[in-house]
Write a protein that holds these residues in place. Structure first.
Motif, mmCIF file in Angstrom:
data_model
loop_
_atom_site.group_PDB
_atom_site.id
_atom_site.type_symbol
_atom_site.label_atom_id
_atom_site.label_comp_id
_atom_site.label_asym_id
_atom_site.label_seq_id
_atom_site.Cartn_x
_atom_site.Cartn_y
_atom_site.Cartn_z
ATOM 1 N N ALA A 96 -7.599 -8.352 7.534
ATOM 2 C CA ALA A 96 -7.894 -7.215 8.404
ATOM 3 C C ALA A 96 -8.046 -5.957 7.572
ATOM 4 O O ALA A 96 -7.658 -5.906 6.401
ATOM 5 N N LEU A 97 -8.616 -4.922 8.196
ATOM 6 C CA LEU A 97 -8.553 -3.560 7.680
ATOM 7 C C LEU A 97 -7.657 -2.781 8.625
ATOM 8 O O LEU A 97 -7.935 -2.684 9.820
ATOM 9 N N GLU A 98 -6.585 -2.229 8.089
ATOM 10 C CA GLU A 98 -5.576 -1.555 8.892
ATOM 11 C C GLU A 98 -5.654 -0.046 8.666
ATOM 12 O O GLU A 98 -5.843 0.408 7.538
ATOM 13 N N PHE A 99 -5.497 0.718 9.761
ATOM 14 C CA PHE A 99 -5.572 2.170 9.702
ATOM 15 C C PHE A 99 -4.199 2.760 9.993
ATOM 16 O O PHE A 99 -3.572 2.438 11.006
ATOM 17 N N HIS A 100 -3.728 3.611 9.085
ATOM 18 C CA HIS A 100 -2.461 4.314 9.272
ATOM 19 C C HIS A 100 -2.722 5.816 9.351
ATOM 20 O O HIS A 100 -3.493 6.357 8.560
ATOM 21 N N ARG A 101 -2.036 6.473 10.274
ATOM 22 C CA ARG A 101 -1.952 7.931 10.278
ATOM 23 C C ARG A 101 -0.682 8.330 9.534
ATOM 24 O O ARG A 101 0.396 7.813 9.800
ATOM 25 N N VAL A 102 -0.828 9.259 8.596
ATOM 26 C CA VAL A 102 0.315 9.735 7.825
ATOM 27 C C VAL A 102 0.398 11.243 8.029
ATOM 28 O O VAL A 102 -0.579 11.963 7.773
ATOM 29 N N THR A 103 1.540 11.735 8.495
ATOM 30 C CA THR A 103 1.697 13.148 8.795
ATOM 31 C C THR A 103 2.837 13.739 7.988
ATOM 32 O O THR A 103 3.610 13.045 7.341
ATOM 33 N N MET A 129 0.838 -1.203 0.000
ATOM 34 C CA MET A 129 0.000 0.000 0.000
ATOM 35 C C MET A 129 0.868 1.245 0.000
ATOM 36 O O MET A 129 1.842 1.344 0.756
ATOM 37 N N ALA A 130 0.520 2.207 -0.866
ATOM 38 C CA ALA A 130 1.343 3.404 -1.032
ATOM 39 C C ALA A 130 0.457 4.631 -1.186
ATOM 40 O O ALA A 130 -0.743 4.544 -1.450
ATOM 41 N N LEU A 131 1.092 5.781 -1.016
ATOM 42 C CA LEU A 131 0.480 7.084 -1.273
ATOM 43 C C LEU A 131 1.215 7.751 -2.425
ATOM 44 O O LEU A 131 2.450 7.710 -2.485
ATOM 45 N N TRP A 132 0.455 8.367 -3.310
ATOM 46 C CA TRP A 132 1.002 9.220 -4.373
ATOM 47 C C TRP A 132 0.530 10.645 -4.137
ATOM 48 O O TRP A 132 -0.526 10.890 -3.527
ATOM 49 N N SER A 133 1.302 11.594 -4.667
ATOM 50 C CA SER A 133 0.992 13.013 -4.520
ATOM 51 C C SER A 133 0.995 13.689 -5.882
ATOM 52 O O SER A 133 1.840 13.383 -6.735
ATOM 53 N N SER A 134 0.035 14.593 -6.094
ATOM 54 C CA SER A 134 -0.016 15.378 -7.326
ATOM 55 C C SER A 134 -0.057 16.860 -6.984
ATOM 56 O O SER A 134 -0.914 17.301 -6.204
ATOM 57 N N ALA A 135 0.842 17.618 -7.593
ATOM 58 C CA ALA A 135 0.873 19.071 -7.403
ATOM 59 C C ALA A 135 0.251 19.808 -8.576
ATOM 60 O O ALA A 135 0.243 21.044 -8.597
ATOM 61 N N ASP A 136 -0.290 19.057 -9.555
ATOM 62 C CA ASP A 136 -0.848 19.692 -10.746
ATOM 63 C C ASP A 136 -2.265 19.187 -11.045
ATOM 64 O O ASP A 136 -2.625 18.946 -12.194
ATOM 65 N N ALA A 137 -3.054 19.031 -9.984
ATOM 66 C CA ALA A 137 -4.485 18.707 -10.100
ATOM 67 C C ALA A 137 -4.736 17.373 -10.794
ATOM 68 O O ALA A 137 -5.729 17.209 -11.490
ATOM 69 N N GLY A 138 -3.828 16.423 -10.609
ATOM 70 C CA GLY A 138 -4.057 15.092 -11.123
ATOM 71 C C GLY A 138 -3.480 14.809 -12.495
ATOM 72 O O GLY A 138 -3.659 13.704 -13.007
ATOM 73 N N ARG A 139 -2.795 15.771 -13.094
ATOM 74 C CA ARG A 139 -2.183 15.490 -14.402
ATOM 75 C C ARG A 139 -1.042 14.484 -14.261
ATOM 76 O O ARG A 139 -0.860 13.613 -15.106
ATOM 77 N N THR A 140 -0.238 14.634 -13.182
ATOM 78 C CA THR A 140 0.845 13.694 -12.912
ATOM 79 C C THR A 140 0.880 13.390 -11.416
ATOM 80 O O THR A 140 0.485 14.223 -10.587
ATOM 81 N N PHE A 141 1.336 12.178 -11.080
ATOM 82 C CA PHE A 141 1.475 11.755 -9.692
ATOM 83 C C PHE A 141 2.899 11.265 -9.442
ATOM 84 O O PHE A 141 3.540 10.687 -10.330
ATOM 85 N N THR A 142 3.381 11.491 -8.211
ATOM 86 C CA THR A 142 4.686 11.028 -7.767
ATOM 87 C C THR A 142 4.506 10.197 -6.503
ATOM 88 O O THR A 142 3.745 10.587 -5.612
ATOM 89 N N TYR A 191 -8.039 -2.813 -1.382
ATOM 90 C CA TYR A 191 -8.861 -1.606 -1.380
ATOM 91 C C TYR A 191 -8.446 -0.671 -0.247
ATOM 92 O O TYR A 191 -7.969 -1.104 0.807
ATOM 93 N N SER A 192 -8.707 0.645 -0.454
ATOM 94 C CA SER A 192 -8.307 1.642 0.536
ATOM 95 C C SER A 192 -9.237 2.843 0.480
ATOM 96 O O SER A 192 -9.971 3.039 -0.488
ATOM 97 N N ASP A 193 -9.181 3.661 1.522
ATOM 98 C CA ASP A 193 -9.853 4.956 1.496
ATOM 99 C C ASP A 193 -9.060 5.941 2.333
ATOM 100 O O ASP A 193 -8.344 5.560 3.275
ATOM 101 N N LEU A 194 -9.197 7.239 1.982
ATOM 102 C CA LEU A 194 -8.441 8.325 2.590
ATOM 103 C C LEU A 194 -9.369 9.301 3.297
ATOM 104 O O LEU A 194 -10.480 9.564 2.824
ATOM 105 N N TYR A 253 -7.072 0.445 4.890
ATOM 106 C CA TYR A 253 -6.885 -0.411 3.725
ATOM 107 C C TYR A 253 -6.923 -1.885 4.116
ATOM 108 O O TYR A 253 -6.694 -2.267 5.267
ATOM 109 N N GLU A 254 -7.213 -2.696 3.103
ATOM 110 C CA GLU A 254 -7.288 -4.135 3.276
ATOM 111 C C GLU A 254 -5.886 -4.740 3.278
ATOM 112 O O GLU A 254 -5.110 -4.505 2.362
ATOM 113 N N THR A 255 -5.580 -5.511 4.314
ATOM 114 C CA THR A 255 -4.375 -6.322 4.310
ATOM 115 C C THR A 255 -4.763 -7.726 3.881
ATOM 116 O O THR A 255 -5.944 -8.046 3.771
#
Length: 408
Positions: free
Chosen positions: A391-398, A344-357, A369-372, A384-386
């Motif tokens: 299980a469904l696992e909850f992560h805090r990301v700061t 499970m990973a997170l991606w970030s977009s600084a251009d409204a979804g045109r590109t993700f990193t 499956y996951s939700d934010l 997200y589903e492990t």
């Protein structure tokens, strides 16, 4: 179908989940701190053989609501399935008892799509269901009656998610004749807070639910097996706080090119809605599709098209979330191994979804499956589903978007 207003409570032990070191190939560009916070759902406990299909919202009071499907007999998609809920008042560190929000009573209830009404603070929940003894394949082949096929329901909570009204059937308003399969989300829905559909001046504002459906094969088609599996995207919305519902856009591309399935949505700072969808074995390259709407989901600005910067994501549901702070990024969550549901990973977009990193990898184990949900400035929760579906696992990301990582 009208179900009694009730909540089944049972204790689920809280299990601590270890922090897993991030693989070297996914070094984040931002000072992101990760903490594996908790496991609100553990398969085999609380009366259910498995828990799947996570959905998250944070209420006006800051309570985190974690919805899921409680599957009594196994991890399969049909059978005796309830929509269940656990509440957290400390940002996902601990969880209250399990409550049944929509009881299947032997039938299938699922695809939770919750949203907080910004005008009232009420939680509006849209779900789907069908008879418990039929399968998705049977529904898509047109082998079941409308009454036993997919139906759409709405519920409301006025007390911070402690109780919900009985499910109210809204199928006739949001499902066209001839549609077979029907699925909301899964994952959180969207309350529009910018633009002409925002709750300005006391107006109710728009609640928007991304969804998908399937249609019958074209008349005279020789390739009925392939076309019977064709999915298309659509949205449903309410402009009166969830009382009445309407159909928005309907994206029905040619079968085999893009199969728009399991869609997540979020509103961008400029007021547009960004849609991210699973491509269910279409002929386009990659497994992720996206589009935009400038009119609150009534129409799309362009047809769904492949999102090439998310080619590491396998065929699976994913979640998108635009953070609220000025200049904050758009996030996407999903597994990051293109050939299997893992890491499970997170991606970030600084251009409204045109590109993700790639921003961070939360685990190197099985993941699906996951939700934010946003928990605070630069802080999100990921449910997200492990696996495989234990299980469904909850992560805090700061520490996202330049905000200092929050203390432990």
């Amino acid at each position: 179908m009208t179900l009694p207003r009730r909540a089944l409570l049972t204790g689920l032990p809280l299990l601590a989940a270890p922090v897993i070191p991030e693989p070297a190939r996914a070094t984040p560009r931002e000072p992101v701190a990760r903490r594996a916070s908790s496991r609100p759902y553990v398969s085999g406990r609380g009366g259910y053989a498995a828990y799947r299909i996570p959905a998250l919202v944070s209420t006006r009071r800051g309570t985190v609501l974690a919805f899921a499907e409680g599957r009594r007999d196994g991890s399969g998609d049909s059978g005796d399935i309830d929509v269940v809920l656990r509440r957290s008042t400390d940002g996902g560190r601990t969880w209250g008892p399990l409550a049944v929000v929509a009881a299947g009573n032997g039938n299938t209830r699922g695809n939770p799509a919750p949203v907080v009404d910004p005008r009232t603070g009420d939680i509006v929940l849209v779900t789907c269901g069908n008879a418990g003894d039929v399968t998705e394949a049977q529904i898509m082949r047109g082998e079941v009656t409308a009454a036993r096929g997919r139906r759409v329901y709405v519920q409301r909570s006025t007390d911070d998610g402690r109780t919900f009204t009985p499910p109210r059937d809204i199928t006739d308003a949001v499902k066209r004749p001839g549609w077979r399969w029907y699925a909301t989300g899964p994952g959180h829905a969207v309350a529009l807070t910018r633009g002409p559909h925002s709750p300005a001046g006391g107006a109710p504002g728009r609640l928007l639910v991304p969804a998908n459906h399937s249609t019958a094969p074209a008349r005279g088609s020789k390739d009925t097996g392939r076309e019977a599996r064709h999915y298309a995207g659509h949205a449903l919305y309410s402009d009166d706080g969830g009382i009445t519902w309407h159909l928005g856009y309907q994206a029905t591309g040619p079968a085999g090119t893009v199969n728009v399935n399991e869609t997540s949505a979020t509103q961008l700072p400029d007021g547009r809605v960004y849609f991210s969808a699973r491509d269910q074995n279409g002929g386009a390259p990659g497994n992720r599709l996206d589009s935009y709407s400038s009119d609150g989901g009534a129409t799309l600005d362009r047809p769904y098209a492949p999102q090439p910067t998310l080619n590491d994501v396998p065929v699976v549901q994913g979640s998108v979330l635009q953070l609220r702070e000025d200049g904050a990024p758009l996030l996407f969550s999903g597994p990051c191994v293109p050939t299997e549901r893992r890491a499970m990973a997170l991606w970030s977009s600084a251009d409204a979804g045109r590109t993700f990193t790639r921003l961070a990898t939360l685990s190197d184990g099985p993941a699906a499956y996951s939700d934010l949900v946003q928990l605070g400035p630069g802080t999100v929760g990921v449910l997200y589903e492990t696996g495989p579906y234990d299980a469904l696992e909850f992560h805090r990301v700061t520490g996202i978007g330049g905000h200092p990582p929050a203390g432990r």
